[in-house]
Design a protein around this motif. Structure first.
Motif, PDB file in Angstrom:
ATOM      1  N   CYS A   1       0.857  -1.178   0.000  1.00 15.27           N
ATOM      2  CA  CYS A   1       0.000   0.000   0.000  1.00 15.27           C
ATOM      3  C   CYS A   1       0.899   1.237   0.000  1.00 15.27           C
ATOM      4  CB  CYS A   1      -0.962  -0.009   1.185  1.00 15.27           C
ATOM      5  SG  CYS A   1      -0.153  -0.070   2.772  1.00 15.27           S
TER       6      CYS A   1
ATOM      7  N   ARG B   1      -8.705  -2.149  -3.618  1.00 17.93           N
ATOM      8  CA  ARG B   1      -9.107  -1.611  -2.322  1.00 17.93           C
ATOM      9  C   ARG B   1      -9.309  -2.745  -1.333  1.00 17.93           C
ATOM     10  NH1 ARG B   1      -9.917   2.809  -0.037  1.00 17.93           N
ATOM     11  NH2 ARG B   1      -9.886   4.079  -1.911  1.00 17.93           N
TER      12      ARG B   1
ATOM     13  N   GLU C   1      -7.498   0.955   2.695  1.00 19.89           N
ATOM     14  CA  GLU C   1      -6.264   1.076   1.925  1.00 19.89           C
ATOM     15  C   GLU C   1      -6.425   0.520   0.515  1.00 19.89           C
ATOM     16  OE1 GLU C   1      -2.830   0.748   5.274  1.00 19.89           O
ATOM     17  OE2 GLU C   1      -3.537  -1.122   4.416  1.00 19.89           O
TER      18      GLU C   1
ATOM     19  N   VAL D   1      -4.158  -1.539  -2.099  1.00 17.15           N
ATOM     20  CA  VAL D   1      -2.930  -2.328  -2.190  1.00 17.15           C
ATOM     21  C   VAL D   1      -2.552  -2.432  -3.667  1.00 17.15           C
ATOM     22  CG1 VAL D   1      -1.870  -4.566  -1.722  1.00 17.15           C
ATOM     23  CG2 VAL D   1      -3.499  -3.584  -0.086  1.00 17.15           C
TER      24      VAL D   1
END
Length: 130
Positions: free
Chosen positions: A69, A101, A105, A107
């Motif tokens: 991330c 998502r 976060e 990634v």
């Protein structure tokens, strides 16, 4: 036909000890390269430009190891978050990375390993001193 090192000869020979014939010994590049379309060449140029920034190279190398991330990339590379996000946008628009998502976060991961090989080979070339 397999190629093995022949006794008393430093070059390759066939399994039966016969030296292979090299039809292109005088002109090793006599066969023309395949012609690519202008569209393909332009797309390859766009891709290489997307990989051209040092921070983007570093991001690709990080993502080669594992998905990350933004804050992982900030920590690993010591680059400000807005700059990492900007470089990720460039890589994403070029089809190098994609984001998924996961909760709050996103990634990021490499789209495929072909692109990572370009970066790894370029870095290795420079580190070997050409």
């Amino acid at each position: 036909m397999s190629i093995v090192a022949g006794a008393g000869h430093s070059g390759p020979t066939t399994a039966d000890g016969v030296l292979p014939v090299d039809d292109h010994a005088e002109h090793p590049r006599s066969t023309p390269a395949p012609v690519r379309t202008p569209r393909t060449l332009a797309a390859a140029g766009d891709l290489l430009r997307a990989l051209a920034a040092p921070v983007r190279i570093a991001i690709v190398l990080q993502l080669l190891v594992s998905d990350r991330c933004v804050h992982d990339l900030v920590d690993a590379l010591g680059v400000a978050q807005p700059l990492i996000s900007q470089h990720l946008r460039v890589l994403k628009s070029a089809g190098v990375v994609h984001g998924e998502r996961r909760g709050r976060e996103v990634v990021y991961s490499l789209v495929d390993d072909h692109l990572a090989h370009i970066v790894v080979d370029a870095v290795a070339h420079v580190e070997e001193g050409r």
